[in-house]
Design an enzyme around this catalytic site. Structure first.
Site, mmCIF file in Angstrom:
data_model
loop_
_atom_site.group_PDB
_atom_site.id
_atom_site.type_symbol
_atom_site.label_atom_id
_atom_site.label_comp_id
_atom_site.label_asym_id
_atom_site.label_seq_id
_atom_site.Cartn_x
_atom_site.Cartn_y
_atom_site.Cartn_z
ATOM 1 N N LYS A 110 -10.389 -1.887 7.725
ATOM 2 C CA LYS A 110 -9.143 -1.584 8.429
ATOM 3 C C LYS A 110 -9.493 -0.999 9.796
ATOM 4 C CE LYS A 110 -6.725 2.210 7.537
ATOM 5 N NZ LYS A 110 -5.785 3.172 6.904
ATOM 6 N N GLU A 164 0.845 -1.193 0.000
ATOM 7 C CA GLU A 164 0.000 0.000 0.000
ATOM 8 C C GLU A 164 0.877 1.238 0.000
ATOM 9 O OE1 GLU A 164 -2.521 2.511 3.344
ATOM 10 O OE2 GLU A 164 -2.440 0.328 3.531
#
Length: 216
Positions: free
Chosen positions: A132, A43
């Site tokens: 998340k 990411e």
């Protein structure tokens, strides 16, 4: 990559490396080291200047064997920038229905950031591929994850924010679909004087902790 594809990728790898720094100058080099150590999900945070170009470069360098997403996605415009850069998934720090809607339009699955039970449930109902839980360490770590999973065991959770090597297996044992790590994994590797050799060692250790839970 659609929602279920991203879930499968997380199950197959259990680890997401977060690239965030003052600039993206070393993102591609660090990504190469991480990939060599077995990290397959990366990411790149859009809060880092140059991140979109780095996403494009990493995808070109590592090919389809690496899943490269854009992080810190907060605006609809961020979705388009990420998609145009070649990101295969998005990660947000918050729940923004407009971002999730645009991501769906662009065909990008989202790991949506949330913290409270209400936010986590909302993110899931809005179509997130996974949620998340951020910042996990600040609210109790593994104990908080277990408390969330008790009434919502069906939601795939990715604890993020202060996940250290010693906790990787514990989070996965507690039922998270994957863990995401930034500084505990990357250390100083993204700075001009940082050690890529040390990164290789840390990455191998994180992968070893996660791989025992990976579906093969």
């Amino acid at each position: 990559m659609i929602q279920h594809d991203l879930q499968d990728t997380l199950i197959e790898n259990r680890l997401v490396a977060i690239l965030r720094a003052a600039d993206a100058g070393r993102f591609a080099d660090a990504a190469t080291v991480l990939h060599a150590a077995g990290v397959r999900v990366l990411e790149a945070a859009l809060t880092t200047p140059g991140a979109p170009d780095a996403i494009t470069a990493i995808r070109k360098k590592l090919g389809d064997d690496a899943h490269v997403g854009a992080g810190s996605v907060r605006e609809v415009s961020d979705v388009d920038v990420s998609a145009d850069a070649g990101a295969t998934f998005l990660v947000t720090p918050t729940v923004n229905p407009l971002v999730l809607e645009r991501a769906h339009e662009r065909g990008l699955p989202v790991i949506c950031g949330a913290l409270t039970p209400t936010e986590i449930d909302q993110a899931w109902r809005l179509g997130a591929a996974a949620v998340k839980v951020f910042p996990i360490a600040a609210v109790g770590g593994i104990a908080y994850l277990r408390a969330i999973r008790a009434p919502m065991p069906d939601i795939p959770l990715v604890p993020t924010g202060g996940v250290h090597l010693a906790e990787v297996a514990k989070y996965l044992e507690a039922g998270s679909i994957a863990v995401a790590a930034a500084t505990p994994l990357l250390g100083d590797a993204l700075t001009s004087s940082g050690s890529l050799a040390d990164l290789a060692t840390r990455a191998s250790e994180f992968v070893a902790a996660a791989v025992q839970f990976a579906a093969r």
